[in-house]
Scaffold this motif. Structure first.
Motif, mmCIF file in Angstrom:
data_model
loop_
_atom_site.group_PDB
_atom_site.id
_atom_site.type_symbol
_atom_site.label_atom_id
_atom_site.label_comp_id
_atom_site.label_asym_id
_atom_site.label_seq_id
_atom_site.Cartn_x
_atom_site.Cartn_y
_atom_site.Cartn_z
ATOM 1 N N GLY A 74 -3.744 -27.806 -37.932
ATOM 2 C CA GLY A 74 -2.836 -28.947 -37.856
ATOM 3 C C GLY A 74 -1.588 -28.502 -37.122
ATOM 4 N N ALA A 75 -0.707 -27.813 -37.836
ATOM 5 C CA ALA A 75 0.529 -27.326 -37.216
ATOM 6 C C ALA A 75 0.231 -26.271 -36.158
ATOM 7 N N GLY A 76 -0.845 -25.502 -36.350
ATOM 8 C CA GLY A 76 -1.239 -24.543 -35.323
ATOM 9 C C GLY A 76 -1.126 -23.081 -35.719
ATOM 10 N N GLN A 77 -0.444 -22.792 -36.824
ATOM 11 C CA GLN A 77 -0.250 -21.382 -37.209
ATOM 12 C C GLN A 77 -1.593 -20.727 -37.538
ATOM 13 N N TRP A 78 -2.421 -21.406 -38.305
ATOM 14 C CA TRP A 78 -3.697 -20.822 -38.680
ATOM 15 C C TRP A 78 -4.620 -20.676 -37.471
ATOM 16 N N GLY A 79 -4.675 -21.688 -36.649
ATOM 17 C CA GLY A 79 -5.529 -21.620 -35.464
ATOM 18 C C GLY A 79 -5.118 -20.473 -34.551
ATOM 19 N N THR A 80 -3.804 -20.253 -34.417
ATOM 20 C CA THR A 80 -3.306 -19.150 -33.605
ATOM 21 C C THR A 80 -3.762 -17.813 -34.177
ATOM 22 N N ALA A 81 -3.605 -17.664 -35.481
ATOM 23 C CA ALA A 81 -3.962 -16.390 -36.124
ATOM 24 C C ALA A 81 -5.456 -16.117 -35.984
ATOM 25 N N LEU A 82 -6.276 -17.139 -36.215
ATOM 26 C CA LEU A 82 -7.728 -16.909 -36.126
ATOM 27 C C LEU A 82 -8.144 -16.628 -34.681
ATOM 28 N N SER A 83 -7.511 -17.283 -33.727
ATOM 29 C CA SER A 83 -7.834 -17.027 -32.314
ATOM 30 C C SER A 83 -7.590 -15.564 -31.964
ATOM 31 N N TYR A 84 -6.458 -15.054 -32.406
ATOM 32 C CA TYR A 84 -6.128 -13.649 -32.142
ATOM 33 C C TYR A 84 -7.123 -12.720 -32.823
ATOM 34 N N ALA A 85 -7.397 -12.964 -34.102
ATOM 35 C CA ALA A 85 -8.287 -12.072 -34.857
ATOM 36 C C ALA A 85 -9.699 -12.106 -34.275
ATOM 37 N N ALA A 86 -10.162 -13.289 -33.893
ATOM 38 C CA ALA A 86 -11.506 -13.402 -33.311
ATOM 39 C C ALA A 86 -11.580 -12.613 -32.011
#
Lengths: 455, 455
Positions: free
Chosen positions: B137-149
């Protein structure tokens, strides 16, 4: 388990800045008053800058300058910044080199600029100054000064180049959140701005114009000083906290850099990481290489000329001995706004002449390619300016891969690029091209200075 | 000189997470399969999540869970995060309270979300999973998972709610820089997305729809798992690294918190800072207060009801015992997107019932006012979510000013707000208003669940 990050205990954060002017084998020639052609004095400078900054600017004798206690305390809010061993990048490159970076991006404003904004705002406060002005292009310096001014209860006015003001609303909003006034430049609040707007009603601004406006406002406003974010010697002095910390941290890591790299706009970030190490070259004790990474579209070292020139487009500043592309040079509109400056600061100029500094020029696409390799392997999206230092570090690390040398490479990650991601998006979409700067256009600019500035 | 920041040496970074489920005085009732109404098993969960995450989710016996060596190494890229004494804020408030905050904003992606993204991507890699999906939603989680992936060489697809996709292009660009696919949701790539777009061609998306799309893609794609960024017990487990570090750091500071505060969306950030301290309350050794700061527009604890309910709008998840506003509750469009969630996670739900957690609700304008006070005194612009924790901390600190008590207050600064500055701009312009949530609308939603979900 191998150690990734090196952080100093609070009591080990340096309490003095390093003034390289006290150690340089050859002093630079003085800045000159453009009218009288005489060396500028502390009194001349103090009309525009704080008295203490003016003193530091011309101080060629004191090797160590005390960091005021209040400034040091504010440094501890985010310092020491980590020295990081870039294992991820090393592995991605398959290099035997040991790559370290100093991570200045963890400062609350996201860049090293705060290291000078805090003392400059502090000196304003100490000297009874109530207002401070500056200009900002990319926005990192304006952000840092807005924060520092707020801490000391000083009103800040940051002239932001209008095109950036419109294209980068996030930067403006950050400065306003810290309470700064952020007029777009050209504005109607100064004569310089009005003149340009009268002539070109839709003018989108330039750094040169913004400087003129900030300087004019400082001159017209009682109790107001002007603060600059790079180029000048006192700014570089403040930035030496970076290299002084790095020196201690490298010692903890049990290594010493063979190569130190910084991106190069006016020189304060480069000088900040380099000068504390360079003093051991002066003494002959070390033989470290120092590489200034400049953008190919603004190559003052690699393609410019050594000359007395103005620091700004309008010709308000003293004449400064510099490697220059000419103060009227208009660099292509690359995303590394902090590197779009026509000349080198007085100290790095002399050190480049004397062979202590090397320079490389980096194309914009190479810089973003390097930035993405770094983001993917170290997790941090670097500022477009810092990408130039990363690109130069990668070049050296790849050379080590070929030769098998385990060189120790240190570079300064001057800031993060979270506010600059649209430029990464353009790069990934293939929309960025490299400016092709012709020898003729460089020569035309330089011929003009040669005509204009005769000593 | 007083100490501002406390950072652990690398060897002192905790090597295990704390599983509070092993210590809770009362276990929470189990999650139920919505069809059979039987407790879900590890096998059920592992159809969607990695096997290891599924095991952790239902592990009620092992107090300490080893952090895998590779995960721990990646933690050292940015951990320990600093514990910071907020002297600046204390002075601005004139309070005798000692305020500390754990600064998770220095993670390379700017928030605590990386603490769970790294292990979740690692378990994918270990289990031979090649693709991972999630929503943001806000984007914080998506950013973190993108980096980790990216670190583990896994393809990531992040369904971003379309309205955010359009309004917050910076977040999207960051995820793409890390190599993730970022389809706007509703998309044409899933049945759930197609259905909605057929019915409402201009649908701007919702978190509920984005979850449905991510879950569906995970189910349809070979070797693909779904990863969630909050609410679930295994996510909160990973986040306990925050509180475990803070406990050691507070000890170095020579203090112990009287009050621990976290903002509350699904509960992983709140649980992360709280649970390691809360275990000493279970034993009766300490009597710390734990305050969940929720937005007034999404007040599941303070105005919701304890009930079995779905975790998502579409009803794909198991039934979970929670304090809920109803899974079809649509919170007002506040800027703290990470807190716009209708229910509390299973563990904090039980702990709230058992009186170990207090909750306060904070209006959006109060949260931004607190955020600006913090930015001006500590230099960090906080994420809108974190502003809620700051506001709750300020309330307590002001109470101390009245009573003269020197209480020790600790809160979690879960992220910075550099990507959210337009919301500050709106606040400063006076354009933000507080949602007025009526009792009737809450009751209507709850009546619906009571009708819909009968056990």
């Amino acid at each position: 388990m191998r150690q990734k990050r090196f952080i100093l205990a609070q009591e080990d954060i340096p309490k003095q800045w390093y003034n390289i002017q006290a150690d340089m084998p050859n002093q630079a020639p003085p800045m000159l008053d453009p009218v009288t052609k005489k060396p500028v004095t502390v009194e001349d400078l103090a009309k525009l800058f704080t008295l203490e900054a003016s003193r530091q600017e011309l101080n060629t004798t004191d090797r160590w300058i005390d960091i005021p206690e209040k400034v040091w305390e504010l440094y501890t809010y985010y310092r020491s910044t980590p020295l990081v061993r870039a294992y991820g990048l090393e592995e991605a490159l398959g290099t035997p080199a040991h790559i370290y970076f100093k991570n200045e991006s963890v400062s609350p404003v996201g860049s090293h600029k705060l290291n000078s904004a805090i003392p400059q705002a502090y000196y304003c406060k100490e000297e009874g100054v109530t207002n401070v002005t500056t200009e900002t292009g990319a926005g990192q310096w304006g952000t840092a000064l807005s924060y520092a001014a707020k801490v000391f209860g000083i009103e800040a006015a940051v002239y932001q180049v209008k095109i950036t003001f419109e294209q980068k609303p996030y930067r403006r909003a950050i400065m306003q959140t810290f309470g700064a006034q952020v007029p777009p430049s050209p504005s109607m609040s100064t004569r310089a701005g009005k003149d340009i707007l009268t002539k070109y009603p839709n003018h989108k601004g330039s750094l040169g114009t913004a400087i003129s406006e900030a300087v004019e406002l400082a001159r017209m406003t009682p109790n107001c000083k002007y603060a600059l974010g790079s180029t000048m010697s006192h700014v570089t002095l403040h930035q030496t906290i970076i290299g002084l910390e790095a020196e201690k941290q490298m010692e903890i890591a049990g290594e010493y850099p063979d190569i130190v790299i910084g991106c190069f706009g006016g020189g304060s970030n480069f000088g900040g990481i380099s000068f504390p190490f360079m003093r051991h070259n002066f003494s002959g004790e070390r033989h470290t290489r120092f590489i200034a990474a400049e953008p190919a579209s603004c190559p003052k070292f690699t393609r410019g000329e050594y000359h007395y020139d103005f620091g700004d487009e309008a010709g308000y500043t003293p004449l400064i001995p510099m490697f220059t592309l000419g103060h009227s040079f208009r660099p292509a509109n690359i995303h590394a706004g902090g590197l779009r400056y026509h000349g080198s600061g007085l100290i790095p100029t002399q050190l480049y002449k004397d062979g202590f500094i090397e320079a490389v020029d980096i194309n914009q696409t190479e810089s973003f390619s390097a930035g993405i390799r770094f983001a993917e392997s170290e997790g941090i999206i670097p500022a477009p300016e810092s990408c130039h230092a990363i690109a130069a570090a990668i070049r050296e690390a790849e050379r080590c891969r070929e030769t098998g040398e385990e060189k120790v490479i240190l570079f300064n990650l001057s800031g993060h690029g979270l506010i600059d991601v649209p430029s990464y998006e353009q790069y990934l979409a293939g929309d960025l091209v490299d400016a092709n700067l012709s020898n003729e256009s460089i020569k035309a600019n330089l011929d003009e200075i040669n005509k204009q500035i005769v000593l």
